[in-house]
Design an enzyme around this catalytic site. Structure first.
Site, PDB file in Angstrom:
ATOM      1  N   LYS A  22       0.930  -1.212   0.013  1.00 45.72           N
ATOM      2  CA  LYS A  22       0.137  -0.026  -0.065  1.00 45.72           C
ATOM      3  C   LYS A  22       0.865   1.182   0.009  1.00 45.72           C
ATOM      4  CE  LYS A  22      -1.659   1.765   4.229  1.00 45.72           C
ATOM      5  NZ  LYS A  22      -1.298   3.049   4.748  1.00 45.72           N
ATOM      6  N   ASN A  23       1.953   1.087   0.843  1.00 51.28           N
ATOM      7  CA  ASN A  23       2.621   2.525   1.224  1.00 51.28           C
ATOM      8  C   ASN A  23       3.699   2.737   0.068  1.00 51.28           C
ATOM      9  OD1 ASN A  23       1.089   3.143   3.376  1.00 51.28           O
ATOM     10  ND2 ASN A  23       2.638   2.725   4.787  1.00 51.28           N
ATOM     11  N   ARG A 104      -4.824  10.533   3.945  1.00 49.42           N
ATOM     12  CA  ARG A 104      -3.561  11.203   4.285  1.00 49.42           C
ATOM     13  C   ARG A 104      -2.707  10.969   3.271  1.00 49.42           C
ATOM     14  NH1 ARG A 104      -2.611  14.226   8.396  1.00 49.42           N
ATOM     15  NH2 ARG A 104      -0.631  13.897   7.450  1.00 49.42           N
ATOM     16  N   CYS A 128      -5.348  13.011  12.773  1.00 48.61           N
ATOM     17  CA  CYS A 128      -5.064  11.595  12.662  1.00 48.61           C
ATOM     18  C   CYS A 128      -5.052  10.719  13.636  1.00 48.61           C
ATOM     19  CB  CYS A 128      -4.101  11.411  11.642  1.00 48.61           C
ATOM     20  SG  CYS A 128      -3.640   9.714  11.417  1.00 48.61           S
ATOM     21  N   ARG A 133       0.048  14.892  12.270  1.00 47.05           N
ATOM     22  CA  ARG A 133       0.840  14.439  11.280  1.00 47.05           C
ATOM     23  C   ARG A 133       1.276  15.770  10.453  1.00 47.05           C
ATOM     24  NH1 ARG A 133      -1.034   9.137   9.493  1.00 47.05           N
ATOM     25  NH2 ARG A 133       0.716   9.150   8.138  1.00 47.05           N
ATOM     26  N   PRO A 134       2.084  16.435  10.730  1.00 52.35           N
ATOM     27  CA  PRO A 134       2.716  17.885  10.217  1.00 52.35           C
ATOM     28  C   PRO A 134       2.980  17.542   8.742  1.00 52.35           C
ATOM     29  CG  PRO A 134       4.391  17.328  11.915  1.00 52.35           C
ATOM     30  CD  PRO A 134       3.216  16.149  12.209  1.00 52.35           C
ATOM     31  N   ILE A 135       3.250  18.494   7.871  1.00 48.62           N
ATOM     32  CA  ILE A 135       3.724  18.363   6.562  1.00 48.62           C
ATOM     33  C   ILE A 135       4.611  19.396   6.409  1.00 48.62           C
ATOM     34  CG2 ILE A 135       1.721  17.234   5.368  1.00 48.62           C
ATOM     35  CD1 ILE A 135       1.438  19.760   4.154  1.00 48.62           C
ATOM     36  N   ASP A 136       5.107  20.092   7.505  1.00 47.53           N
ATOM     37  CA  ASP A 136       6.151  21.198   7.432  1.00 47.53           C
ATOM     38  C   ASP A 136       7.575  20.904   6.217  1.00 47.53           C
ATOM     39  OD1 ASP A 136       6.454  19.534   9.835  1.00 47.53           O
ATOM     40  OD2 ASP A 136       8.143  20.643  10.074  1.00 47.53           O
ATOM     41  N   ASP A 332       4.755   0.824  11.926  1.00 44.76           N
ATOM     42  CA  ASP A 332       3.496   0.078  11.483  1.00 44.76           C
ATOM     43  C   ASP A 332       3.531  -1.180  11.976  1.00 44.76           C
ATOM     44  OD1 ASP A 332       3.060   2.533  10.185  1.00 44.76           O
ATOM     45  OD2 ASP A 332       3.820   2.002   8.140  1.00 44.76           O
ATOM     46  N   ARG A 424      -8.396  -0.250   4.832  1.00 38.86           N
ATOM     47  CA  ARG A 424      -7.509   0.769   4.140  1.00 38.86           C
ATOM     48  C   ARG A 424      -6.443   0.148   3.948  1.00 38.86           C
ATOM     49  NH1 ARG A 424      -5.750   4.461   8.000  1.00 38.86           N
ATOM     50  NH2 ARG A 424      -4.557   4.859   6.268  1.00 38.86           N
TER      51      ARG A 424
HETATM   52  N1  EPU Z   1       7.052  14.559  10.383  1.00 36.68           N
HETATM   53  C1  EPU Z   1       7.213  15.903  10.445  1.00 36.68           C
HETATM   54  N2  EPU Z   1       7.255  16.965   9.450  1.00 36.68           N
HETATM   55  C2  EPU Z   1       6.713  16.644   8.469  1.00 36.68           C
HETATM   56  C3  EPU Z   1       6.358  15.193   8.043  1.00 36.68           C
HETATM   57  C4  EPU Z   1       6.614  14.114   9.143  1.00 36.68           C
HETATM   58  O1  EPU Z   1       7.551  16.436  11.703  1.00 36.68           O
HETATM   59  O2  EPU Z   1       6.591  17.354   7.466  1.00 36.68           O
HETATM   60  C5  EPU Z   1       7.043  13.763  11.503  1.00 36.68           C
HETATM   61  C6  EPU Z   1       5.937  12.811  11.823  1.00 36.68           C
HETATM   62  O3  EPU Z   1       5.181  13.568  12.740  1.00 36.68           O
HETATM   63  C7  EPU Z   1       6.563  11.508  12.342  1.00 36.68           C
HETATM   64  C8  EPU Z   1       7.705  11.501  11.530  1.00 36.68           C
HETATM   65  O4  EPU Z   1       8.097  12.786  11.089  1.00 36.68           O
HETATM   66  O5  EPU Z   1       6.949  11.834  13.740  1.00 36.68           O
HETATM   67  C9  EPU Z   1       7.545  10.346  10.527  1.00 36.68           C
HETATM   68  O6  EPU Z   1       6.356  10.585   9.557  1.00 36.68           O
HETATM   69  P1  EPU Z   1       6.500  10.488   7.988  1.00 36.68           P
HETATM   70  O7  EPU Z   1       6.374  11.783   7.327  1.00 36.68           O
HETATM   71  O8  EPU Z   1       7.626   9.493   7.750  1.00 36.68           O
HETATM   72  O9  EPU Z   1       5.031   9.734   7.853  1.00 36.68           O
HETATM   73  P2  EPU Z   1       4.287   9.602   6.358  1.00 36.68           P
HETATM   74  O10 EPU Z   1       4.978   9.636   5.281  1.00 36.68           O
HETATM   75  O11 EPU Z   1       3.203  10.656   6.446  1.00 36.68           O
HETATM   76  C10 EPU Z   1       4.411   7.129   6.043  1.00 36.68           C
HETATM   77  C11 EPU Z   1       3.388   5.739   6.024  1.00 36.68           C
HETATM   78  C12 EPU Z   1       2.734   5.618   7.691  1.00 36.68           C
HETATM   79  C13 EPU Z   1       4.074   5.099   8.290  1.00 36.68           C
HETATM   80  C14 EPU Z   1       5.094   6.494   8.532  1.00 36.68           C
HETATM   81  C15 EPU Z   1       6.239   6.122   9.213  1.00 36.68           C
HETATM   82  C16 EPU Z   1       2.320   6.172   3.768  1.00 36.68           C
HETATM   83  C17 EPU Z   1       1.198   6.122   3.126  1.00 36.68           C
HETATM   84  N3  EPU Z   1       2.393   6.124   5.355  1.00 36.68           N
HETATM   85  O12 EPU Z   1       3.693   8.095   6.625  1.00 36.68           O
HETATM   86  O13 EPU Z   1       2.120   4.198   7.334  1.00 36.68           O
HETATM   87  O14 EPU Z   1       3.799   5.068   9.611  1.00 36.68           O
HETATM   88  O15 EPU Z   1       5.517   6.672   7.085  1.00 36.68           O
HETATM   89  O16 EPU Z   1       6.977   5.173   8.638  1.00 36.68           O
HETATM   90  O17 EPU Z   1       3.410   5.761   3.389  1.00 36.68           O
HETATM   91  C18 EPU Z   1       0.256   3.026   8.114  1.00 36.68           C
HETATM   92  O18 EPU Z   1       0.538   2.303   6.792  1.00 36.68           O
HETATM   93  O19 EPU Z   1      -0.481   2.524   8.966  1.00 36.68           O
HETATM   94  C19 EPU Z   1       0.989   4.292   8.316  1.00 36.68           C
HETATM   95  C20 EPU Z   1       0.412   5.144   8.985  1.00 36.68           C
END
Ligand code: EPU
Length: 450
Positions: A22-23, A104, A128, A133-136, A332, A424
């Site tokens: 999925k991811n 997301r 969430c 889940r910030p995107i900064d 995960d 999902r």
């Molecule tokens: N973070 C920030 N700023 C950002 C983005 C992330 O501070 O702009 C922090 C997050 O709060 C967290 C860490 O960085 O503490 C890691 O987050 P990441 O961005 O890597 O997560 P993601 O890319 O949004 C993906 C997977 C998640 C998985 C995480 C970590 C997908 C669609 N989602 O999310 O999968 O937990 O990486 O490995 O690829 C799941 O499948 O159940 C799931 C939640």
């Protein structure tokens, strides 16, 4: 809404093929926006997240050229979950809240739309259940490539600068993606996809090393991108003028594989898995080893698509688990591992370092007799010799998987409510578990309540 009704106590036995990831598939699908030629992706699982992504892509002018359903029942060896997409470069640049809030990962269209179409408007996905889940970091990365970013009405609006040819084009740069908990997986995917079409060279420092990033780099490379170092913390991307179509097979789902391994262990069963990405599960396998659960490889082929067996006779031993960015232990698989350790012969310690609030399963497992003591981001798991069935509430995808596992091992009946969370990320879980001996049924919640 559906729930699962599980009669616990049956060991899982049999064979399963691990689905495509999925991811990995979500950013791969989004990358189809980067070209106007057809992109063929094999081994896409039939999951609500992917279906929502296809709806979002449809709104962004990406047509699905083959209409064959993705479901496992419709798949065959020649056509394992194939999606063929073709993007109209003049399609919409607006990813609306209505769709992004359902998934997301909708945020991963931001980089491709901005790079290919010069501008993008993507709704912020909001909160969430596993925490903020910030995107900064995504935005910081795209700003480093010259994008102008503003927020309006809950949307991120991004514009590319004017390139040498007078048209909007991002500019290569050094981008640092380190955040408080390491890198960001989807942020790395966004910046890497965008940089593939930028003018000049981009170096991503503190890039995410997850296998899903390696898979995205492989697909972008097949499209003509020039990428080095994917899978390491420094990724270098030399931007190209345009990308072509490609055919690509999604890597197997390491989290699905780990979930089934943990299910074999908790039910004292024997599962043979094929298409199993053992090489992407080294930290998880090490914890299984500590818990006395042996994973045996049955072939000498590709370690990302291995044939292996998990055969467990005894109660697991306790273990110490700390989630970390890849190649560390995956967040995960934290909930599923906690469910397994709840039945261990001693005390375990589980620490969550990626999403420190990702513990919604703790209270539910406790309702089933697990002895769990949480302090901040750490849970001490005092193993018990049996769990008891109970009605429990699924809260997020992986927490739900942990609850199903507990139900499979518990005495009596467990009802896991709100299984839409599971849908999902696990394709028709009940239909895949039942042939392995699990007593599990999908039922309308209202029927169970009566
Ligand atoms: N973070 C920030 N700023 C950002 C983005 C992330 O501070 O702009 C922090 C997050 O709060 C967290 C860490 O960085 O503490 C890691 O987050 P990441 O961005 O890597 O997560 P993601 O890319 O949004 C993906 C997977 C998640 C998985 C995480 C970590 C997908 C669609 N989602 O999310 O999968 O937990 O990486 O490995 O690829 C799941 O499948 O159940 C799931 C939640």
């Amino acid at each position: 809404m559906d729930c699962f009704v599980i009669q616990g106590g049956e060991p899982l036995e049999g064979h399963l093929r691990i689905n495509g990831s999925k991811n990995a598939a979500l950013p791969l699908l989004a990358a189809s926006i980067l070209t106007d030629q057809p992109v063929t992706l094999h081994d896409c699982p039939d999951l609500s997240d992917l279906r929502n992504m296809l709806v979002l892509l449809g709104e962004l002018g990406v047509d699905r050229l083959n209409q064959r359903p993705l479901g496992v029942a419709e798949r065959d060896a020649d056509d394992p979950g194939t999606v063929v997409l073709q993007a109209d470069p003049s399609g919409s640049t607006h990813a609306r809240y209505d769709i992004v809030r359902t998934m997301r990962a909708g945020i991963c269209v931001l980089g491709p739309v901005l790079a290919r179409r010069g501008k993008a408007r993507v709704s912020l996905p909001g909160g969430c259940s596993i925490g903020d889940r910030p995107i900064d970091l995504h935005l910081r990365g795209l700003e480093a490539l010259g994008a102008r970013i503003e927020l309006d009405d809950g949307d991120v609006i991004a514009h590319a600068p004017t390139g040498a040819n007078g048209r909007p084009r991002l500019r290569g740069a050094t981008v640092f993606l380190g955040g408080p908990n390491g890198s960001t997986v989807l942020g790395t995917a966004n910046v890497m996809s965008a940089a593939a079409l930028a003018e000049g060279t981009t170096v991503i420092e503190c890039a995410a090393c997850e296998p899903e990033i390696v898979d995205l780099a492989a697909m972008l490379t097949a499209m003509g991108a020039r990428i080095r170092g994917a899978g390491s913390p420094r990724v270098t991307i030399e931007g190209v003028e345009s990308l072509a179509g490609c055919e690509h097979r999604v890597i197997p789902d390491r989290i699905e594989a780990g979930t089934f391994m943990a299910m074999a262990a908790i039910t004292k069963g024997r599962l043979e898995l094929t298409n199993c990405p053992l090489d992407a599960l080294l930290a998880f396998s090490a914890v299984l080893g500590e818990a006395g659960v042996a994973v045996q490889r049955l072939d000498a082929g590709d370690p990302m698509r291995a044939h292996c067996v998990i055969d467990q006779q005894d109660r697991p031993r306790p273990a110490v688990v700390t989630t970390q960015p890849h190649p560390g232990f995956p967040t995960d698989l934290q909930a599923q591992t906690m469910a397994m350790l709840a039945l261990a012969d001693g005390n375990s310690v589980v620490t969550e370092r990626i999403f420190p609030e990702r513990f919604l399963h703790v209270a539910e497992l406790t309702r089933m007799g697990a002895q769990l003591y949480r302090q901040g981001g750490t849970v001490v798991v005092s193993g018990v010799d049996k769990l008891r069935g109970a009605p429990v509430m699924a809260s997020d995808l992986r927490a739900s998987a942990g609850l199903v596992m507990a139900g499979l091992a518990a005495e009596g009946t467990t009802v896991v409510n709100r299984v839409y969370h599971l849908d999902r990320g696990y394709e028709r879980l009940e239909e895949r578990l039942a042939p392995l001996g699990a007593k599990i049924e999908r039922v309308d919640e209202r029927v169970v309540a009566v």
